[in-house]
Design an enzyme around this catalytic site. Structure first.
Site, PDB file in Angstrom:
ATOM      1  CB  SER A   1      -0.968  -0.040   1.197  1.00 60.78           C
ATOM      2  OG  SER A   1      -1.969   0.927   1.085  1.00 60.78           O
TER       3      SER A   1
ATOM      4  CG  HIS B   1      -5.814  -2.321   0.635  1.00 60.01           C
ATOM      5  ND1 HIS B   1      -5.088  -1.780  -0.406  1.00 60.01           N
ATOM      6  CD2 HIS B   1      -5.287  -1.811   1.767  1.00 60.01           C
ATOM      7  CE1 HIS B   1      -4.171  -0.980   0.084  1.00 60.01           C
ATOM      8  NE2 HIS B   1      -4.254  -0.987   1.401  1.00 60.01           N
TER       9      HIS B   1
ATOM     10  CG  ASP C   1      -6.984  -2.581  -3.063  1.00 64.75           C
ATOM     11  OD1 ASP C   1      -7.446  -1.489  -2.664  1.00 64.75           O
ATOM     12  OD2 ASP C   1      -5.798  -2.887  -2.929  1.00 64.75           O
TER      13      ASP C   1
END
Length: 353
Positions: free
Chosen positions: A189, A314, A284
């Site tokens: 991320s 995610h 996601d």
């Protein structure tokens, strides 16, 4: 649920995943299908349990959100993966944690890892088990970097720390017991964003360039709202509103979000970047920008593996303590890292003969 001790909640989560599949499906609900994808039962059950427990990443203030994330991670990260030797250190003023699996020598490959959390939350502790997993299964040392967080330290503080940690790792390779030519970068991320940015900044600086990029569902463009952000705006762990919350804390000046140190996808030239494994999750909101970055790397002549984990959400590298699907996805990535570093080492050996 807040009145139940975390240890009891964690036990309850493990027991839920130990139930026969029909019972797990009954708890999770009917299968969810979006965009030609079906959400994995492991992921759907996790979302259900998180909703019941009130777990999540964002809770009013950054301080409260950090506490909430740390608590929720303890529910799903699982017991510490062993055997791994762990020690804290400081590189160029940046705190870090070095993971050394059993059996690696003093000339081992190294992964410099940047944790996720929207540049606002997350820590060395929140990503302790993913680092252990990668170290053991890829047979590499892992250096997890405790970069400064926003809003106390907005952009570009995290970038400065990430670049500094990588450069000091190369300079101090002998002290770390690693091969300076086999130092990769990676992260999930926001951490995937930082890893890609470090690679690009090192190319611009003329090196040293990381040997490999291990990028999990990276944020790569803060200027454009892509289709996946609307498809998965809510209900799949990371939400569209949370993305705005993170960016507003880290890079509040919207007119600066095209800076390639933030939106690396928008860099003028990505040629010369290290080989990469770019993993995205099908459910996601960041999916499409991660895949756009992989495509851009490939178009720039960079060897890249683009791997969509179509049935996952995610944050999946953090959910190692429940089910099996999340470990499967991370196992694929560690195999790619090990292969990529082995090929890089062979190329270096060929150049030296």
């Amino acid at each position: 649920m807040n009145r139940i001790p975390l240890r009891a909640q964690a036990l309850g989560a493990r027991l839920a995943y130990a139930l026969p599949r029909p019972l797990r499906r009954a708890i999770a609900g009917r299968p969810i299908r979006i965009d030609g994808q079906e959400l994995a039962l492991d992921a759907q059950l996790l979302i259900t349990l998180q909703r019941l427990s009130g777990a999540g990443m964002v809770n009013e203030t950054p301080e409260a959100s950090r506490r909430k994330l740390e608590a929720s991670e303890r529910l799903v990260s699982g017991p510490p993966i062993e055997p791994v030797t762990v020690r804290g250190l400081v590189l160029g003023g940046v705190p870090a944690r070095l993971y050394e699996p059993a059996g690696v020598g003093d000339d081992a490959p190294l992964l410099v890892f940047y944790h996720g959390g929207g540049w606002v939350v997350g820590s060395l502790d929140s990503h302790d088990n993913p680092c252990r997993f990668i170290a053991v299964n890829a047979h590499v040392k892992v250096l997890s970097v405790d970069y400064r967080l926003a809003p106390e330290h907005p952009f570009p503080a995290a970038v400065d720390d990430a670049v500094s940690a990588f450069r000091h790792a190369v300079a101090q390779a002998a002290d770390l017991g690693v091969n300076p030519d086999l130092i990769a970068v990676g992260g999930d991320s926001a951490g995937g964003n930082l890893a890609a940015v470090v690679s690009h900044q090192q190319v611009l600086a003329g090196g040293p360039v990381p040997a490999f990029q291990l990028l999990f569902y990276p944020g790569t463009d803060g200027t454009t709202r892509r289709r996946s952000r609307d498809l998965f705006a809510d209900g799949f762990f990371l939400t569209s509103d949370q993305m705005d919350w993170f960016m507003d804390h880290y890079m509040p000046e919207q007119d600066r979000r095209s800076d390639p140190r933030f939106s690396v996808l928008l860099a003028e030239d990505l040629s010369g970047m290290p080989p990469a494994y770019v993993a995205t999750a099908g459910f996601d909101p960041l999916r499409d920008e991660g895949e756009a970055f992989a495509d851009r790397l490939a178009a720039s002549g960079v060897p890249v593996v683009k791997s969509r984990q179509a049935d996952l959400i995610h944050g999946y590298i953090n959910f190692l303590g429940v089910g099996t699907r999340f470990r499967e996805a991370l196992s694929e990535a560690t195999g790619a890292l090990r292969t990529g570093l082995a090929l890089s080492g062979r190329k270096g050996a060929d150049l030296n003969t």
